[in-house]
Write a protein that holds these residues in place. Sequence first.
Motif, PDB file in Angstrom:
ATOM      1  N   TYR A  28       0.827  -1.205   0.000  1.00  0.00           N
ATOM      2  CA  TYR A  28       0.000   0.000   0.000  1.00  0.00           C
ATOM      3  C   TYR A  28       0.858   1.250   0.000  1.00  0.00           C
ATOM      4  N   SER A  29       0.362   2.242  -0.724  1.00  0.00           N
ATOM      5  CA  SER A  29       0.950   3.574  -0.740  1.00  0.00           C
ATOM      6  C   SER A  29      -0.139   4.564  -0.365  1.00  0.00           C
ATOM      7  N   ILE A  30       0.265   5.702   0.157  1.00  0.00           N
ATOM      8  CA  ILE A  30      -0.701   6.779   0.381  1.00  0.00           C
ATOM      9  C   ILE A  30      -0.414   7.908  -0.588  1.00  0.00           C
ATOM     10  N   ALA A  31      -1.414   8.262  -1.377  1.00  0.00           N
ATOM     11  CA  ALA A  31      -1.287   9.383  -2.302  1.00  0.00           C
ATOM     12  C   ALA A  31      -1.337  10.684  -1.509  1.00  0.00           C
ATOM     13  N   HIS A  32      -0.561  11.658  -1.943  1.00  0.00           N
ATOM     14  CA  HIS A  32      -0.432  12.903  -1.185  1.00  0.00           C
ATOM     15  C   HIS A  32      -1.769  13.633  -1.032  1.00  0.00           C
ATOM     16  N   LEU A  33      -2.662  13.485  -2.025  1.00  0.00           N
ATOM     17  CA  LEU A  33      -3.952  14.158  -1.943  1.00  0.00           C
ATOM     18  C   LEU A  33      -4.760  13.684  -0.734  1.00  0.00           C
ATOM     19  N   SER A  34      -4.470  12.503  -0.233  1.00  0.00           N
ATOM     20  CA  SER A  34      -5.166  11.996   0.947  1.00  0.00           C
ATOM     21  C   SER A  34      -4.835  12.795   2.200  1.00  0.00           C
ATOM     22  N   ALA A  35      -3.692  13.449   2.197  1.00  0.00           N
ATOM     23  CA  ALA A  35      -3.242  14.178   3.391  1.00  0.00           C
ATOM     24  C   ALA A  35      -2.415  15.375   2.944  1.00  0.00           C
ATOM     25  N   LEU A  36      -3.020  16.250   2.181  1.00  0.00           N
ATOM     26  CA  LEU A  36      -2.279  17.317   1.528  1.00  0.00           C
ATOM     27  C   LEU A  36      -1.815  18.403   2.492  1.00  0.00           C
ATOM     28  N   SER A  37      -2.367  18.428   3.701  1.00  0.00           N
ATOM     29  CA  SER A  37      -1.877  19.397   4.682  1.00  0.00           C
ATOM     30  C   SER A  37      -0.512  18.991   5.249  1.00  0.00           C
ATOM     31  N   LEU A  38      -0.081  17.763   4.996  1.00  0.00           N
ATOM     32  CA  LEU A  38       1.197  17.271   5.511  1.00  0.00           C
ATOM     33  C   LEU A  38       2.301  17.545   4.500  1.00  0.00           C
TER      34      LEU A  38
ATOM     35  N   PRO B 224       5.955  16.811   2.726  1.00  0.00           N
ATOM     36  CA  PRO B 224       6.506  15.495   2.370  1.00  0.00           C
ATOM     37  C   PRO B 224       7.163  14.755   3.540  1.00  0.00           C
ATOM     38  N   PRO B 225       8.001  15.393   4.367  1.00  0.00           N
ATOM     39  CA  PRO B 225       8.549  14.637   5.509  1.00  0.00           C
ATOM     40  C   PRO B 225       7.469  14.183   6.494  1.00  0.00           C
TER      41      PRO B 225
ATOM     42  N   PRO C 290      -4.668  26.698  -7.249  1.00  0.00           N
ATOM     43  CA  PRO C 290      -4.005  27.833  -6.589  1.00  0.00           C
ATOM     44  C   PRO C 290      -4.152  27.852  -5.074  1.00  0.00           C
ATOM     45  N   ASP C 291      -5.219  27.235  -4.548  1.00  0.00           N
ATOM     46  CA  ASP C 291      -5.477  27.342  -3.116  1.00  0.00           C
ATOM     47  C   ASP C 291      -5.001  26.138  -2.310  1.00  0.00           C
ATOM     48  N   GLU C 292      -4.326  25.190  -2.937  1.00  0.00           N
ATOM     49  CA  GLU C 292      -3.864  24.029  -2.177  1.00  0.00           C
ATOM     50  C   GLU C 292      -2.459  24.271  -1.648  1.00  0.00           C
ATOM     51  N   PRO C 293      -2.063  23.558  -0.589  1.00  0.00           N
ATOM     52  CA  PRO C 293      -0.691  23.704  -0.077  1.00  0.00           C
ATOM     53  C   PRO C 293       0.330  23.328  -1.143  1.00  0.00           C
ATOM     54  N   HIS C 294       1.453  24.005  -1.099  1.00  0.00           N
ATOM     55  CA  HIS C 294       2.522  23.709  -2.049  1.00  0.00           C
ATOM     56  C   HIS C 294       3.813  23.531  -1.287  1.00  0.00           C
ATOM     57  N   TYR C 295       4.518  22.461  -1.611  1.00  0.00           N
ATOM     58  CA  TYR C 295       5.786  22.156  -0.951  1.00  0.00           C
ATOM     59  C   TYR C 295       6.875  22.187  -2.014  1.00  0.00           C
TER      60      TYR C 295
ATOM     61  N   PRO D 101      16.401  23.054  -1.433  1.00  0.00           N
ATOM     62  CA  PRO D 101      17.330  21.970  -1.092  1.00  0.00           C
ATOM     63  C   PRO D 101      17.151  21.441   0.332  1.00  0.00           C
ATOM     64  N   ALA D 102      16.799  22.332   1.263  1.00  0.00           N
ATOM     65  CA  ALA D 102      16.631  21.895   2.653  1.00  0.00           C
ATOM     66  C   ALA D 102      15.435  20.957   2.789  1.00  0.00           C
ATOM     67  N   LEU D 103      14.332  21.276   2.108  1.00  0.00           N
ATOM     68  CA  LEU D 103      13.154  20.412   2.160  1.00  0.00           C
ATOM     69  C   LEU D 103      13.428  19.076   1.482  1.00  0.00           C
ATOM     70  N   LEU D 104      14.155  19.102   0.379  1.00  0.00           N
ATOM     71  CA  LEU D 104      14.514  17.860  -0.294  1.00  0.00           C
ATOM     72  C   LEU D 104      15.388  16.988   0.608  1.00  0.00           C
ATOM     73  N   LYS D 105      16.348  17.604   1.269  1.00  0.00           N
ATOM     74  CA  LYS D 105      17.235  16.861   2.164  1.00  0.00           C
ATOM     75  C   LYS D 105      16.446  16.274   3.337  1.00  0.00           C
ATOM     76  N   GLU D 106      15.532  17.054   3.905  1.00  0.00           N
ATOM     77  CA  GLU D 106      14.727  16.562   5.021  1.00  0.00           C
ATOM     78  C   GLU D 106      13.830  15.403   4.595  1.00  0.00           C
ATOM     79  N   THR D 107      13.268  15.505   3.394  1.00  0.00           N
ATOM     80  CA  THR D 107      12.405  14.434   2.897  1.00  0.00           C
ATOM     81  C   THR D 107      13.196  13.146   2.715  1.00  0.00           C
ATOM     82  N   LYS D 108      14.379  13.248   2.135  1.00  0.00           N
ATOM     83  CA  LYS D 108      15.209  12.057   1.944  1.00  0.00           C
ATOM     84  C   LYS D 108      15.629  11.443   3.280  1.00  0.00           C
ATOM     85  N   ALA D 109      15.909  12.298   4.254  1.00  0.00           N
ATOM     86  CA  ALA D 109      16.267  11.791   5.578  1.00  0.00           C
ATOM     87  C   ALA D 109      15.083  11.082   6.225  1.00  0.00           C
TER      88      ALA D 109
END
Length: 307
Positions: free
Chosen positions: A31-41, A43-44, A67-72, A78-86
């Motif tokens: 199972y995977s969770i699609a981001h739309l299921s929890a878009l307020s979260l 990526p990390p 336009p009105d949805e959260p954007h990451y 680079p910091a967000l990418l690094k945190e997500t990979k960690a």
Amino acid sequence: MAAQRRRRLVTTTIGQQPPAIREDDRETHDYSIAHLSALSLSPPELVRAAASAGYRYVGVRLTRVTPDEPHYPIATDPALLKETKASLAAAGVRVLDVELARIGPHDDPRRYLRLLEVGAELGARHVITQLPDANRDRKTEHFAQLCDLAAPLGLTIDLEFPSWTETPNLSEATHVLREADRPNAGMLIDLLHFARSQSSIEELRQLPRDWFHFTHVCDAPGRIPTTVEGLIHTARFERLFPGEGGIDVRGILSALPPDIPYALEIPRASLAAQVGEKECARLAIRAAQRHLDPSRSTSAGRPAESQ
């Protein structure tokens, strides 16, 4: 034990054969969770929530769809990418797919090169695309170009067909894949879009098995909204867990390869307002396991915190 029950994800390397499925694995799914299921979260946060709930994979949204949805801005931060990979490394969760490459009449597929690169860096296997373009030749060429850009990165391009777009059903999506004729082309069957477009399960059974790398699983009321606004509202905010609605969930899934991951795309704004999106994610996988993996042991269905 849970790890032993999981099947390996089928890789998309050209010419590589899918792994054999052990007899005791045939009735359980990854199972995977699609981001739309929890878009307020972010990526990390999504990765950590997925690990806590018992998912093996996540899907990460790298572009803003409305336009009105959260954007990451993971592609430019680079910091967000690094945190997500960690977070992925710490949680033992993998990225199944990234989204969304939405290519309209005047879009250049090369604008999504950075999305492809970041997807590959995160370890994703698949990229979701949509083609809101009424011109068959043009959208097919755009799709083929995106496949060519993704191939050196080891990614498949998986075409999704929301029923309110200019690529609205299984038949139109099939035409694009056949004409594009790329080895890394795929088709994403989202159960809601499939049902809302009144596409044919029998037609689905006849398509090449290697087109299907994963599927978006959900349920919804059987009555199809009569307006585009109604269709979009259900899709983005009020889907149901498998078995709660009127979609022939098991029937559609029976027409797909049995060993592909099930990505739960089940945004439930009303329920999330009461219990939060992390709890919704946990409830979603439990409901899916009960409805789709009836032979799972009792321990596999217990909440993660009690295992």
